[in-house]
Design an enzyme around this catalytic site. Structure first.
Site, PDB file in Angstrom:
ATOM      1  N   ARG A  30       0.813  -1.220   0.000  1.00 33.90           N
ATOM      2  CA  ARG A  30       0.000   0.000   0.000  1.00 33.90           C
ATOM      3  C   ARG A  30       0.847   1.270   0.000  1.00 33.90           C
ATOM      4  O   ARG A  30       0.505   2.256  -0.666  1.00 33.90           O
ATOM      5  CB  ARG A  30      -0.956  -0.006   1.202  1.00 33.90           C
ATOM      6  CG  ARG A  30      -2.042  -1.074   1.107  1.00 33.90           C
ATOM      7  CD  ARG A  30      -3.047  -0.925   2.222  1.00 33.90           C
ATOM      8  NE  ARG A  30      -4.083  -1.946   2.159  1.00 33.90           N
ATOM      9  CZ  ARG A  30      -5.133  -1.974   2.974  1.00 33.90           C
ATOM     10  NH1 ARG A  30      -5.283  -1.040   3.904  1.00 33.90           N
ATOM     11  NH2 ARG A  30      -6.036  -2.944   2.862  1.00 33.90           N
ATOM     12  N   ASP A  78     -15.469   9.769   8.539  1.00 31.66           N
ATOM     13  CA  ASP A  78     -14.428   8.758   8.392  1.00 31.66           C
ATOM     14  C   ASP A  78     -13.088   9.475   8.335  1.00 31.66           C
ATOM     15  O   ASP A  78     -13.015  10.654   7.957  1.00 31.66           O
ATOM     16  CB  ASP A  78     -14.638   7.935   7.116  1.00 31.66           C
ATOM     17  CG  ASP A  78     -13.934   6.583   7.180  1.00 31.66           C
ATOM     18  OD1 ASP A  78     -14.588   5.583   7.525  1.00 31.66           O
ATOM     19  OD2 ASP A  78     -12.716   6.542   6.912  1.00 31.66           O
TER      20      ASP A  78
END
Length: 283
Positions: A50, A152
């Site tokens: 990632r 979020d």
């Protein structure tokens, strides 16, 4: 014949970037400090895959250089990309479906404003599912007196959530009546996509929020808080602090919805278990 010359893969990850044990330990520490996420030792390959995109974006070959760059600039936008990369977003419309009839029963017949907070909104499927449930339960008046606050830490996921556009294959898993009522099917260049209808989207307000932040830009009281499948990434001390902060934001009989693998009963005495992964605020 060697594995390299046999035409068969050794199963090892081919790496062009340098990630040392010290780098991985530092990444684990930084994401814990920044977002409260506890990265297990076996997440090393995930971290590499990632964050490698971020290193290549900056033309770097060593994780140590990338981390040094971050730490030299505590207010840099790259921290947002770092956090987004290490945030897991696994969600679906009406995931853990037994929660939504409970929400419907909880708000049915109530007068006044109805407010629900989706505290780990990800790419929007959960808050939109909440809004659809409120519309089904309250009827046409829902848009006028019901509100879903959706937050979020992952700003990339929030961008997708605000757009409200999803693959039709994903949306088609819902009952046909819901698809017709709550979505618009794409045509032409949007073939294969579906968009949440404007009246549903209007009920949801999206904003970035870090549950570890010293203050939250949300105000109660809420009829319910959904905080599902995010606490599993925190240690017990962090879970306790967040739950203690949730309690005063709920109405006296407000509900807290947890994920299927989360148990808050032994973490705080501010809530009591009401049903399967559903808690009620204690008076």
């Amino acid at each position: 014949m060697t594995a390299a010359g046999s035409g068969w893969s050794t199963g090892r990850l081919e790496r062009d970037l340098e990630l040392t044990d010290a780098d991985f330990a530092r990444i684990r520490q930084l994401i814990y400090q920044r977002a409260g996420i506890v990265l297990a030792e076996h997440k090393r390959e995930m971290v590499y895959s990632r964050l490698a995109k971020r290193l290549r974006h900056h033309g770097l070959t060593r994780f140590s250089d990338y981390l040094a760059r971050l730490e030299r600039q505590p207010e840099a936008r790259e921290w947002e990309a770092f956090t987004n990369a290490l945030t897991t977003n696994l969600t679906a419309f009406f995931r853990e479906a037994h929660h939504f009839p409970l929400l419907a029963d909880h708000v049915r017949g109530r007068a006044g404003r109805i407010r629900v907070w989706s505290a780990a909104a990800s790419s929007g499927e959960e808050p939109y599912s909440i809004a659809m449930t409120l519309m089904e339960t309250l009827g046409q008046q829902a848009a006028q007196r019901a509100e879903v606050i959706a937050t979020d830490i992952d700003t990339d996921a929030l961008g997708k959530a605000r757009a409200g556009v999803y693959p039709l294959e994903q949306v088609s898993k819902l009952e046909e009546a819901r698809v017709k009522r709550f979505f618009q099917r794409g045509r032409g260049t949007h073939q294969g996509l579906a968009r949440v209808r404007p009246e549903v989207a209007a009920m949801v307000e999206f904003d970035a929020l870090n549950l570890l932040a010293p203050s939250w830009a949300v105000q109660g009281p809420f009829d319910a808080i959904f905080c599902r499948n995010i606490m599993i990434y925190f240690d017990k001390a962090t879970q306790t602090r967040i739950l203690e902060r949730f309690a005063p934001l709920l109405k006296p009989d407000g509900l807290l919805f947890a994920g299927h693998s989360e148990n808050f009963s032994y973490i705080t005495d501010r809530f009591r278990l009401r049903g399967q992964t559903v808690y009620v605020r204690k008076p």
